[in-house]
Design a protein around this motif. Structure first.
Motif, mmCIF file in Angstrom:
data_model
loop_
_atom_site.group_PDB
_atom_site.id
_atom_site.type_symbol
_atom_site.label_atom_id
_atom_site.label_comp_id
_atom_site.label_asym_id
_atom_site.label_seq_id
_atom_site.Cartn_x
_atom_site.Cartn_y
_atom_site.Cartn_z
ATOM 1 N N GLN A 1 0.825 -1.207 0.000
ATOM 2 C CA GLN A 1 0.000 0.000 0.000
ATOM 3 C C GLN A 1 0.862 1.261 0.000
ATOM 4 N N TYR B 1 2.299 1.477 -3.628
ATOM 5 C CA TYR B 1 1.236 1.734 -4.595
ATOM 6 C C TYR B 1 0.726 3.167 -4.464
ATOM 7 N N TYR C 1 -4.967 3.813 -3.063
ATOM 8 C CA TYR C 1 -4.621 2.528 -2.463
ATOM 9 C C TYR C 1 -4.864 1.387 -3.447
ATOM 10 N N SER D 1 -6.272 -2.080 -4.675
ATOM 11 C CA SER D 1 -7.462 -2.880 -4.425
ATOM 12 C C SER D 1 -7.242 -4.287 -4.962
ATOM 13 N N TYR E 1 -12.440 3.415 -1.357
ATOM 14 C CA TYR E 1 -11.251 2.776 -0.815
ATOM 15 C C TYR E 1 -10.280 3.758 -0.186
ATOM 16 N N ASP E 2 -10.008 4.871 -0.845
ATOM 17 C CA ASP E 2 -9.045 5.813 -0.297
ATOM 18 C C ASP E 2 -9.514 6.382 1.033
ATOM 19 N N GLY F 1 -9.325 3.641 3.701
ATOM 20 C CA GLY F 1 -7.960 3.476 4.195
ATOM 21 C C GLY F 1 -7.566 4.576 5.151
ATOM 22 N N ILE G 1 -6.067 0.405 7.064
ATOM 23 C CA ILE G 1 -5.730 -0.499 5.971
ATOM 24 C C ILE G 1 -6.307 -1.892 6.215
ATOM 25 N N THR H 1 -8.875 -3.489 3.635
ATOM 26 C CA THR H 1 -8.532 -4.729 2.946
ATOM 27 C C THR H 1 -9.618 -5.784 3.129
#
Length: 605
Positions: A119, A122, A129, A131, A226-227, A230, A235, A239
């Motif tokens: 992470q 990336y 983040y 995926s 997702y961002d 996170g 995280i 996840t």
């Protein structure tokens, strides 16, 4: 503000009361079933639980600091979620005999450190983040971004070492304290109940910040961006939600602030055609012998009828069993349509050339260095408030927005449409009119599976490897060479629609690793910028030359005056530090809003 404060106060009170209740229940259960006076049993629980929970909290805080350089009050959620997750991992590492449990502790710890390390790298490269839903594109990512990833690893060695710190800590603990012996079934059952109780407590704690859009509660239960997950939930939780969606991708559609259809469906009412306003000038003196003025031409009335299709969505909703499709039918049945205006049909019968420009930004436009872009952004339609988001799947999602008019959800939205019926894609729209739509990309034709997605949108697709041959085999490839290699395939046709995805503007922006920056380096060497910023401008010069050549070819074929060029970016140039973008802009760019501001070119000669 007052109402929000009351809600937050209620949330804290509810959390305190429920938390006290759960802790009392947990204590009673432990007293009844767990002989925690035995030190070996106690250590066999406390050590693994403390290690995994401490590891997760440590990694969450360190990664937050590495990425955001700070933490805010919502860091409480990554910390809180670490407790039930740590207890779950402690449960798993007590299922078997000691040797196997120790191996499991090593594997789980290494996997957790690896996920956090991935992470970090990336996010450094893509500013989003990773995926697991995009795991199928991992091979493409390594093939195209291998050098960028290697650079990111070199720049983040210290951060990666910090994220690996739990491994030597585990080695010390296993040597000096962890027995890792197998627990009895009853003890494991108590741990399982503890996981559920702790997790329920954290879910109640999500109410502290309310249930509004993009609140921790909304991100966990509904939105799942997702961002933001996170950043606000951590995280580990991001996840878990990501993998659960990978396993079970189908979700019920929920439309914000949308009541289900009840009663009468609103009717579209045409806007009345404006009446001609009488002149306010002074009336002529009838006694004078002035000639009778000629009558003014009658203005053509503007068609302001509703933009509707002959589809009975209400009837479709009544007979639909699928909840998602029914919700969409109800939504479309309830919406009052927009009306046509003086621009409707303005380009009817025109050719269309549409471009998604890699890494394009308003700071690439320069009167002397990129004169064609400068011209196109100031002629035709000028959009002063156009924004290009940084989507989860970067370029592919940028294409998806431009080519379908839809907002991507999660990852690989374009890929998931490859077998869907997409009648409103412009390629299919032109195809219905008997026009063969063509699409070109001056990079590998299979990247992001465009060889599957773009034909489904109505295009005859060519890229490197399935028919598009360029003069140079370099990275990134030349947009100018792509125009020269393709324009003769359609410019002689009676009518055409063409889509281009460019690549000359691709990162990294250096003169040594970017062929387009190197090619145009002489044109930018005297600019008052750093080397990286000069390299970025040099890349955009190649796009400018491609557009110059395209317009020249259109003019030579006498079709420029009936051809529309539409250009938008896939995303802003995220592949460098923000300080470089500030330097290019000449001021500190607002990272939350201004950074996404861009040009949309809609031009015709």
């Amino acid at each position: 503000m007052g109402g929000e404060g009351k809600r937050d106060g209620k949330g804290f009170d509810l959390l305190r009361l429920r938390g006290k209740e759960y802790l009392e229940k947990a204590r009673d259960i432990l007293k009844k079933y767990w002989d925690y006076s035995d030190q070996e049993k106690r250590n066999n629980l406390i050590y693994p639980f403390g290690f995994f929970t401490g590891t997760l909290i440590y990694l969450e805080v360190i990664l937050h600091l590495l990425i955001y350089q700070r933490v805010d009050n919502k860091i409480i959620y990554p910390i809180l979620f670490a407790f039930p997750f740590g207890l779950l991992l402690a449960l798993l590492t007590g299922l078997f005999r000691a040797a196997i449990n120790k191996v499991m502790m090593w594997v789980i710890t290494a996997l957790i450190c690896l996920i956090f390390g991935i992470q970090l790298i990336y996010f450094y490269v893509f500013k989003v983040y990773f995926s697991f839903q995009s795991i199928g594109m991992a091979g493409d990512a390594f093939s195209e971004f291998g050098s960028d990833i290697a650079t990111a690893v070199r720049h983040n060695i210290s951060g990666l070492l910090l994220l690996c710190l739990p491994l030597p800590v585990l080695a010390i603990l296993l040597k000096d304290g962890f027995s890792c012996s197998k627990r009895k079934l009853k003890e494991q059952g108590i741990l399982g109940i503890g996981v559920l109780l702790l997790h329920s407590l954290v879910l109640i704690a999500l109410l502290i910040f309310g249930r509004g859009d993009y609140s921790p509660y909304d991100l966990y239960h509904h939105t799942k961006v997702y961002d933001l997950c996170g950043k606000q939930l951590g995280i580990a939780t991001m996840t878990r939600l990501d993998i659960s969606r990978l396993i079970n991708p189908k979700e019920d559609l929920v439309l914000a602030d949308f009541p289900t259809m009840q009663g009468k469906i609103p009717k579209a009412v045409p806007t009345p055609v404006p009446k001609t306003i009488k002149s306010m000038e002074a009336k002529p003196d009838r006694q004078k012998s002035d000639p009778t003025p000629s009558p003014l031409p009658t203005p053509t009335p503007v068609d302001t009828s509703p933009n509707v299709m002959e589809i009975d969505f209400a009837s479709l909703a009544e007979g639909e069993k699928d909840n998602t499709v029914r919700t969409l039918h109800e939504y479309f049945a309830s919406v009052i349509p927009t009306n046509k205006n003086k621009y409707t049909g303005m380009f009817q019968g025109y050719n269309l050339i549409m471009l998604t420009a890699e890494g394009f930004s308003p700071y690439a436009v320069h009167k002397e260095l990129t004169p064609t872009l400068y011209r196109l952004t100031r002629e035709g339609f000028v959009f002063n408030n156009f924004y290009t988001a940084l989507w989860q799947t970067s370029t592919s999602d940028g294409e998806y927005v431009a080519m379908t008019g839809l907002i991507p959800v999660g990852t690989r939205s374009m890929y998931r449409t490859r077998n869907n019926y997409m009648p409103f894609a412009l390629g299919n729209q032109f195809k219905r009119m008997g026009v063969e739509s063509k699409a070109y990309h001056n990079h590998t034709y299979t990247y992001y599976q465009r060889n599957e997605t773009h034909p489904n949108l109505g295009y005859l697709f060519k890229g490197k490897g399935n028919g598009l041959v360029l003069e140079s085999d370099v990275w990134p490839e030349s947009d100018l060479e792509m125009i020269n290699a393709t324009v003769d395939e359609y410019i002689g046709e009676e009518r055409f629609h063409v889509y281009y995805l460019t690549v000359s503007g691709h990162m990294n922006y250096t003169f040594m690793g970017n062929s387009m920056a190197y090619k145009n380096r002489k044109l930018v060497e005297d600019l008052p910028y750093s080397s990286d910023v000069k390299a970025y401008i040099a890349c955009q010069i190649e796009l400018d030359r491609a557009l110059e050549q395209l317009i020249k070819k259109l003019e030579e074929a006498n079709v420029a005056d009936r051809t529309v060029i539409a250009l938008s970016a896939d995303h802003y140039p995220y592949g460098w530090e923000k300080e470089k973008l500030d330097e290019l802009a000449g001021h500190e760019v607002d990272p939350n809003f201004e950074v996404y501001r861009n040009h949309f070119i809609l031009w015709s000669a």
